[in-house]
Structure formats: C-alpha cells, structure tokens
Write an enzyme that holds these catalytic residues in place. Structure first.
Site, PDB file in Angstrom:
ATOM      1  N   ARG A  36       0.816  -1.302   0.080  1.00 28.83           N
ATOM      2  CA  ARG A  36       0.005   0.109  -0.019  1.00 28.83           C
ATOM      3  C   ARG A  36       1.147   1.305   0.067  1.00 28.83           C
ATOM      4  O   ARG A  36       0.572   2.165  -0.596  1.00 28.83           O
ATOM      5  CB  ARG A  36      -1.072  -0.143   1.148  1.00 28.83           C
ATOM      6  N   LYS A 197     -20.397 -18.075   2.287  1.00 27.55           N
ATOM      7  CA  LYS A 197     -21.588 -17.734   2.569  1.00 27.55           C
ATOM      8  C   LYS A 197     -22.291 -17.213   1.399  1.00 27.55           C
ATOM      9  O   LYS A 197     -21.824 -15.805   1.344  1.00 27.55           O
ATOM     10  CB  LYS A 197     -21.595 -17.397   3.945  1.00 27.55           C
ATOM     11  N   GLY A 354      -9.968  -9.773  -0.406  1.00 31.92           N
ATOM     12  CA  GLY A 354      -8.704 -10.536   0.146  1.00 31.92           C
ATOM     13  C   GLY A 354      -8.440 -11.684  -0.085  1.00 31.92           C
ATOM     14  O   GLY A 354      -7.265 -12.097  -0.589  1.00 31.92           O
ATOM     15  N   GLY A 377     -13.584  -3.880   1.281  1.00 28.59           N
ATOM     16  CA  GLY A 377     -15.082  -3.447   1.456  1.00 28.59           C
ATOM     17  C   GLY A 377     -15.419  -2.374   0.093  1.00 28.59           C
ATOM     18  O   GLY A 377     -16.494  -2.814  -0.096  1.00 28.59           O
TER      19      GLY A 377
END
Length: 396
Positions: A36, A197, A354, A377
C-alpha cells in the site's frame, strides 16, 4: 470522465492535501507488507512534478477517536521515506498548529505526513468542523484511497466538498478499471463469485445478475445453491436456510438473461486437512459422510469455456478451499486460464477482495490480470451497485 484527475489540476505552488491508504500490517514495529505504501508513489511524484507540496492524510487501524500511541502514523515515517525516496516530515496532529508548522517548514520535494485522522472523534462522524479545519491547511484535495471511499468520513467525503478535488493516480486507475468492468463493459461479461456464505453476498449476487451475462458461483456458496435445487451435499458447508434466497436470485437471473453456472462435478473428502484423501464425484453423488471442498475437472473445463467466450471478467472469491492442497486445484486452473486469455489480449480481467488476491497470487496469475483491486470493502460495495461517498464527492 466525471471526476477530475491530477492532469486537470493546476498544482503549482499549491499545498495538496492527499488522502492515501497506508493502513499497512506491522510486525514487531516493522511494516511487514509495503504494497500500500509503494502504490502511492505515482501520485506523490505527479503532484511534486506539477509543483505541488504533498501533505498526506491517512488513517491507521481503529483507534475509535482516541489517541492510541501504537496506532500513530509516526511509526511509518521510515518506511514511507524509504519507499518514496524523499524526506518525510511528521506532524503530531492532523489539524491545528502542529500540522500548519510542519507544512510551512517543508522544503521543495519534501513530504508532510499528518497524524492518524481517526485519532479525531469527528473523522468517522464526518464532522463538518473537522473537515473545515483540515481544509484550512491546503489549497487542493486529492483522494488516492479508493479502499476508504466507501466511508463518508471527514477526510474522504467532507474535505472533498470544501476544496478543488481530484482523484490520485491509484484512485484513477481503480475507477477506470471498474468502469471498464461493470459500467460500460465489453460483452459478454462473466462474474466469478466464490467464498463461504451466500448470506454475506446477497446484495452482490442480486446486483450482478442484472449486469453480467454469466455468473459462476463457487466455494461454499455453490453448495447452498445446489441445496436450493434439491441436491444433497452431505456434510458440506451450506446455508440451508438461504435456499429460498438462492432460488430468488436464480429467478432474477433468468428474468435478466444471466446464465448461472454451478458445479457439475465436485471434489469430496471426509477430512478438512492438507493432503486428505479425496476423489471426484458427480454433483449429485456426494456421500452423506463427506464434504465438498472444491469444484471438479468437468466444472473447471466448463468455466474455462465460459471465459473463452467472454470479453470481460470480474472475479471475487475462490472456487474451493484454496488454502489447502489439493482443494486449490479448481481456483488455480481457472485463474491460470483467465490470466492466459488476458495475456493474449482476449479478456479484460478485474479482481478484488482479500481471499481473491491471495488465491490469484498463489496461482501465479495475479500479474497477468488487467487490474487487481486491493480495496476490499470498497470493491465489494462497488460490485453491489452502491454509491461510494468518497467517489461521489469527487464528482461535485
């Protein structure tokens, strides 16, 4: 393009408040992954080349509006200086006299790093007073932190509305890639969505089936869709209570003309561990005492065929339990196929999340993808079709 880039801005003699994501992992006080930090260099160099003074705004970890010494950005001064090849001056506050003095004292080509914005309780509340204090320190605002763009914080949204604003080089690349993948993509478009999920990706799936031509579902999520079709999956991870949701997504896909692709064969085992004895069975033949841990070779071949007929690929999530051998085989094979097609100029490939980045790196395929988002996100919320406050603010 509906937002300004650095090329649109006059930065000569200007102080440029530059929001970056340098929320890097640390081990024993040392940065353990420089990715980053390294990625902000093009923006920093472009601002300096245009005559601007770079002032970095960033958060680090989750101090929740309190001063937490171990979460000080002061710990990153050495790593930043080494990566950027420039002197970095640290200010012990992100507003006020300490920040103003550091900015005034910085020489040509030197960089100012302000303290963790999340030390201020007003940061995560998008407090207009805090944003105004920040704005008073500079002349221009540049946002290079797409990964924080889904948060309406003082340094990502509030500040952008108070100064002339633009996207930094990393933000610009991210937005261009995402626009090419879902905004105005070359068709056919295929999306791969994997992971454990369905419940965590309902909005994602519901949005994608209205935007893409093919949706490949893998991982534990696929098991839930199989259960919804009346297929028994033994001891496999499956959210049986989500079966009706899966059927609703299927109906929505049919209405939109999106083909959903589920496994036709699977790799099963009775133990979830590396090197566990496993075998391939048809999707309807999972033993009651076994669990599905990967997609089988026929499924991989069908996925590769879908890729071969596509122009654009969006990928989020693995096809199986890729962390453990041999259950990484399907993810590795499909990733390599996508990488080859991208390399040959036949496919635009965009991936994020990720586990996805880790899986593509493990497969040795990441370097050949058109674009890999490290935004987490923000990438997922963009795929869900949500407006990202930090991006919307750049559009005025």
């Amino acid at each position: 393009m509906p937002w300004n880039t650095l090329d649109d801005m006059d930065l000569s003699g200007k102080t440029v408040l530059t929001r970056v994501d340098i929320n890097v992992p640390m081990e024993a006080g040392v940065v353990s992954d420089m990715t980053r930090i390294d990625k902000i260099k093009p923006t920093v160099e472009a601002i300096i080349a245009k005559g601007g003074k770079v002032v970095l705004l960033a958060h680090f970890d989750r101090p929740k509006g309190k001063v937490v010494p171990e979460m000080s950005l002061g710990h990153l001064v050495g790593a930043l200086s080494a990566s950027l090849g420039r002197k970095v001056i640290f200010a012990a506050d992100c507003v006020g006299d300490a920040a103003a003095k550091a900015i005034a004292g910085a020489g040509k080509g030197e960089i100012v790093l302000l303290e963790n914005t999340r030390f201020k309780p007003g940061e995560e509340k998008n407090d207009p007073a805090l944003a105004a204090e920040m704005a008073s320190l500079g002349d221009v605002y540049v946002n290079d932190a797409f990964s924080a763009a889904h948060r309406a914080h003082a340094s990502t949204e509030g500040l952008a509305r108070l100064l002339p604003a633009a996207a930094g080089r990393l933000m610009e690349a991210e937005l261009k890639a995402l626009e090419a993948a879902l905004g105005t993509p070359e068709r056919p478009v295929v999306a791969v969505v994997g992971g454990a999920k369905v419940s965590t990706k309902i909005e994602l799936l519901a949005n994608l089936v209205t935007k893409v031509d093919h949706l490949v579902i893998g991982g534990g999520m696929a098991n839930t869709f199989l259960v919804a079709e009346g297929i028994e999956v033994g001891k496999s991870l499956a959210e049986r209570e989500m079966a009706e949701t899966a059927r609703e997504i299927h109906r929505k896909a049919q209405k939109a003309g999106c083909a959903i692709h589920l496994p036709v064969d699977v790799v099963v085992a009775r133990e979830f561990k590396a090197g566990a004895e496993s075998h391939v069975v048809g999707v309807r033949d999972c033993p009651m005492d076994a669990m599905i841990l990967d997609a089988g070779p026929k499924t991989v071949a069908s996925i590769e065929a879908v890729f071969a007929g596509a122009k654009t690929l969006i990928w989020n999530g693995p096809l199986g339990a890729f962390e453990i051998t041999p259950f990484d085989a399907a993810t590795n094979a499909a990733a390599k196929a996508a990488a080859r097609l991208t390399r040959e100029g036949k496919l635009i490939s965009v991936a994020g999340g990720g586990d996805t980045v880790a899986a593509l790196n493990q497969a040795g395929a990441a370097e050949d993808f058109t674009f890999i988002s490290t935004a987490g996100g923000a990438f997922l919320e963009w795929m869900e079709g949500k407006e990202l406050p930090g991006v919307a603010a750049l559009m005025g």
